[in-house]
Design a protein around this motif. Structure first.
Motif, mmCIF file in Angstrom:
data_model
loop_
_atom_site.group_PDB
_atom_site.id
_atom_site.type_symbol
_atom_site.label_atom_id
_atom_site.label_comp_id
_atom_site.label_asym_id
_atom_site.label_seq_id
_atom_site.Cartn_x
_atom_site.Cartn_y
_atom_site.Cartn_z
ATOM 1 N N SER A 171 58.960 48.847 -17.679
ATOM 2 C CA SER A 171 58.061 47.864 -17.059
ATOM 3 C C SER A 171 58.746 47.093 -15.940
ATOM 4 C CB SER A 171 57.537 46.887 -18.115
ATOM 5 O OG SER A 171 58.546 45.971 -18.503
ATOM 6 N N GLU A 195 59.807 48.429 -13.369
ATOM 7 C CA GLU A 195 59.381 49.123 -12.143
ATOM 8 C C GLU A 195 60.572 49.322 -11.204
ATOM 9 O OE1 GLU A 195 56.529 50.230 -12.478
ATOM 10 O OE2 GLU A 195 55.234 48.795 -13.505
ATOM 11 N N ASN A 251 53.229 42.349 -13.992
ATOM 12 C CA ASN A 251 53.345 43.411 -12.984
ATOM 13 C C ASN A 251 54.540 43.096 -12.094
ATOM 14 O OD1 ASN A 251 53.102 45.208 -10.825
ATOM 15 N ND2 ASN A 251 50.863 45.231 -10.964
ATOM 16 N N ARG A 252 55.610 43.880 -12.256
ATOM 17 C CA ARG A 252 56.850 43.636 -11.513
ATOM 18 C C ARG A 252 56.998 44.541 -10.302
ATOM 19 N NH1 ARG A 252 58.088 43.448 -17.055
ATOM 20 N NH2 ARG A 252 58.784 41.389 -17.771
ATOM 21 N N ARG A 253 55.933 45.158 -9.875
ATOM 22 C CA ARG A 253 56.026 46.034 -8.705
ATOM 23 C C ARG A 253 56.264 45.218 -7.435
ATOM 24 N NH1 ARG A 253 54.787 51.371 -9.315
ATOM 25 N NH2 ARG A 253 53.490 52.016 -11.089
ATOM 26 N N ARG A 311 61.482 41.152 -4.602
ATOM 27 C CA ARG A 311 60.126 40.988 -5.091
ATOM 28 C C ARG A 311 59.482 39.711 -4.555
ATOM 29 N NH1 ARG A 311 62.445 44.712 -7.379
ATOM 30 N NH2 ARG A 311 61.364 46.349 -8.542
ATOM 31 N N ALA A 320 49.613 44.500 -5.335
ATOM 32 C CA ALA A 320 50.458 45.639 -5.679
ATOM 33 C C ALA A 320 49.662 46.616 -6.524
ATOM 34 C CB ALA A 320 51.701 45.167 -6.448
ATOM 35 N N ALA A 330 50.537 47.919 -12.880
ATOM 36 C CA ALA A 330 51.771 48.104 -13.639
ATOM 37 C C ALA A 330 51.723 49.429 -14.382
ATOM 38 C CB ALA A 330 51.967 46.958 -14.618
ATOM 39 N N SER A 331 52.861 50.085 -14.498
ATOM 40 C CA SER A 331 52.901 51.382 -15.165
ATOM 41 C C SER A 331 52.984 51.251 -16.679
ATOM 42 C CB SER A 331 54.089 52.202 -14.654
ATOM 43 O OG SER A 331 55.302 51.508 -14.865
#
Length: 714
Positions: A554, A556, A474-476, A593, A695, A698-699
């Motif tokens: 991914s 983001e 998850n890179r948000r 981030r 966060a 992840a999308s």
């Protein structure tokens, strides 16, 4: 009161220093002369200087301020000294021209013969700071019909064209020395005009003067540039490199200058066509030449073509002045023709994600074990292993075909193999097929993990099975927030269960420090050619095969980050930033981030005795700990992103030198700072670094290569 003769010449401003007694007297005279306006710009320019990012150091102070009198304007401007003035005026050149390049170009004196097309060229050179001094020649006076292409005004009509250019440049930058030859050039004055020139630009109409200028340039071994305002025709004649080169590239043969003097329009035509090329002229220019002397007084020129010509000549001057390659020859920069080749731009495919089709669910225990192993994390999602079954065993074999330069000594691949083995154990436990396992380190292959399924189970391992399948990167951007001590304890216990340790950074100041380390590491990765190439080779866009590598969706990315990524792909841009020792913004993605995170944790291990830094089996065992910590973090509601600093798997300075020769010193410093912030003892090695945050989900989840089929015995 001063007389007009005391107040400067008709094209050169009078630069006065009040500390000089003579200048102070001249300034007093100006103040007492009626209708002379004073305008002090120092405050405005000082404010601009103060807003500069990375302003240069200057040796100037208030004593260097100057009062500049423009006699044709009857105005005095008060300005800071030349260093400060140019720092502000030319700041927007950077980095198309660096300060060092501007300093080098400032040593050039450029002569421009002919001030119709030449006006725009001379002004552009001054505007860019592409020369230090100019010498202008033209015998003619400005007429109204010249204003279709000469950027002058009605107030300049009747003034010598060279003086018009010089005045305009003086109003741009009074510190640029401009010398004017208002009588033009002839056989008697051409040599004097060429003294101390470095480059000559020829833009006059007279064929004999054109040839005369080339003969002088060849005698003095000076490069000559000419732009002809039709289809962007640019000629470069490097008499400095080829002193025996014939004028005009030999297009006019052995004709002498006196043969071209005082020709009628009709008599000039063969020479003009010979120079421009009958087949290469635009149809409108060729047709116009037929009409010269009939319906036209002279051949036409458009203002836009002249502006284009000024840009092309300035580019050629910069190349010569900076010692960049530029050969003799001719080129056409035909904008009109280029507009016939308009195409649709490439669409941004790194935008928000679409739904990704789910893979079919595995049916048999073997399929579930293999699929879970394949879902393990790996750097760049390269999946550096092969999975296969041999009778009663499942083999996870490190495959060197999938490694990159960052994977020093296959250590990163070993971590991935260990994570895959952990997933296989988890799935086997969930299927009541758990059995013994071992790691075998050799030469070919470097590492093999073997699981021998049996009939056992382990409730703790089995509980991780759903989480292992749903684990994701998850890179948000995170929302901040403190991680409870109980959660951190649970993460440490997960690492300890596989014989590893957890080092955590949770303090905001330490997180900011870590953000700078990881951002600078990313900058080095971008600026090191091999690392840059491999980084983008891992990236996948929609439409690509997404079964390995990193789906760019991914990442983001915000809109500005997507734009930055498009620039970041370009190796030529990275080479330019490297040459400038620049590119701090290349680390913004990591910096933003990490700063938004709740923690950065490192899974560490103590190598087997006698193995400095750890062998591949040590890294593989730590890989199991990484996967276990990752699953525990997600179970605790945390978003997890692995961070892979360039130096992560380096154990020696020699390895850093091989990884990034230009930045080895910087990486060594960053590695030391990284270990210091994490408080990693000397006897421990780092297997992987994870960024933890709170966060949104992840999308996109990364896909995996298909797993092989097979059947287990027993």
């Amino acid at each position: 009161m001063l007389g007009e003769a005391d107040l400067g010449v008709e094209y050169r401003p009078l630069i006065l220093n009040p500390a000089d007694p003579d200048d102070e007297r001249a300034l007093a005279g100006l103040r007492s002369t009626p209708h002379i306006e004073f305008n002090d710009l120092r405050g405005l320019l000082a404010a601009e200087f103060g807003r500069l990012n990375d302003p240069p150091e200057t040796t100037e102070g208030p004593a260097d301020d100057r009062w500049v009198y423009y006699p044709w304007r009857r105005s005095v401007l008060v300005l800071p000294g030349p260093q400060t003035f140019r720092a502000v005026r030319l700041d927007r050149n950077r980095y198309k021209l660096t300060r060092a390049e501007q300093d080098r170009l400032r040593t050039l004196t450029v002569g421009v013969v002919g001030q119709s097309v030449g006006h725009g060229i001379a002004y552009t050179l001054a505007q860019e700071g592409a020369c230090g001094a100019l010498r202008l020649a033209d015998y003619d006076e400005l007429e109204l019909s010249n204003l279709n292409r000469v950027p002058a005004t009605l107030f300049d009509i009747g003034v010598n064209k060279a003086i018009v250019t010089a005045r305009r440049i003086a109003e741009l930058d009074p510190y640029i020395p401009v010398d004017v030859r208002g009588g033009g050039l002839d056989a008697y004055s051409v040599d004097e005009f060429f003294e101390e020139l470095h480059i000559v630009v020829e833009e006059c109409d007279s064929l004999d003067i054109k040839l005369l200028v080339r003969e002088a340039a060849r005698r003095r071994r000076l490069p000559l540039i000419m732009e002809t305002s039709d289809r962007g025709l640019l000629d470069v004649e490097r008499f400095d490199l080829e002193p025996d080169r014939p004028p005009f590239h030999g297009l006019l043969g052995d004709v002498a200058a006196d043969q071209l003097r005082d020709l009628s329009t009709r008599d000039k035509a063969p020479y003009v066509v010979g120079l421009l090329g009958a087949h290469d002229l635009s149809a409108r220019m060729a047709g116009s030449l037929v009409e010269v002397g009939e319906t036209l007084n002279s051949w036409p020129q458009l203002g836009g073509d002249v502006v284009l010509g000024a840009a092309s000549v300035a580019t050629a001057v910069r190349r010569i002045g900076l010692g960049r390659p530029l050969r003799s020859g001719r080129v056409r920069l035909d904008i009109d023709q280029a507009l016939d080749t308009l195409t649709d731009p490439d669409l941004d495919t790194d935008g928000p994600s679409a739904d990704i089709e789910a893979d079919p669910a595995p049916a048999t225990p073997l399929e579930r074990i293999l699929e879970c192993a394949q879902r393990a994390p790996s750097g760049g999602n390269i999946q550096p292993w092969t999975l296969h079954t041999t009778g009663y065993e499942i083999h996870i074999t490190l495959d060197p075909r999938y490694t990159t330069a960052l994977d020093i000594g296959y250590r990163g691949s070993a971590v991935a193999v260990g994570a895959a083995l952990y997933n296989a154990r988890v799935a086997a436990a969930a299927c009541d097929r758990l059995g013994p396992y071992e790691l075998i380190e050799a030469t070919d292959p470097p590492l093999t993990a073997i699981l021998r399924p049996g009939t056992g189970t382990d409730p703790v391992l089995a509980a991780d099975y759903p989480a292992a399948l749903s684990r994701e990167t998850n890179r948000r951007i995170g929302h901040g927030g403190r991680i409870p001590d109980s959660v951190l304890s649970g993460l440490a216990a997960a690492a300890a269960a596989e014989g590893a340790q957890l080092r955590a950074v949770i303090d905001s100041a330490a997180l900011r420090a870590m953000a700078e380390v990881l951002a600078e590491s990313d900058r080095v990765r971008y600026l090191t050619p091999q690392l840059h190439s491999e980084m983008f080779a891992e990236m996948r866009r929609p439409g690509d095969d997404l079964t390995d590598g990193i789906d760019t969706r991914s990442l983001e990315l915000a809109a500005d980050e997507r734009a930055a990524l498009q620039i970041g792909r370009r190796a030529d841009v990275m080479a330019q930033l490297h040459s400038w020792s620049a590119g701090a913004a290349l680390g913004d993605y990591a910096r933003d981030r990490v700063r938004s995170s709740s923690a950065v944790v490192a899974v560490t291990f103590r190598p087997e005795p006698g193995v400095r830094g750890g062998g591949l089996t040590d890294y593989a065992n730590a890989g199991a700990a990484v996967q276990r910590v990752w699953i525990q973090a997600q179970r605790s509601g945390l978003a997890v992103q692995p961070m892979s600093p360039v130096f992560l798997f380096s154990q020696t300075r020699t390895e850093l030198d091989a990884l990034s020769p230009a930045y080895a010193d910087r990486l060594s410093t960053l590695q030391g700072r990284f270990l210091e912030i994490l408080e990693v003892p000397e006897q421990e090695s780092v297997a992987l670094v994870l960024r933890l945050s709170y966060a949104a989900a992840a999308s996109v989840r990364s896909k995996r290569r298909p797993v092989p089929g097979g059947e287990l015995r027993g």
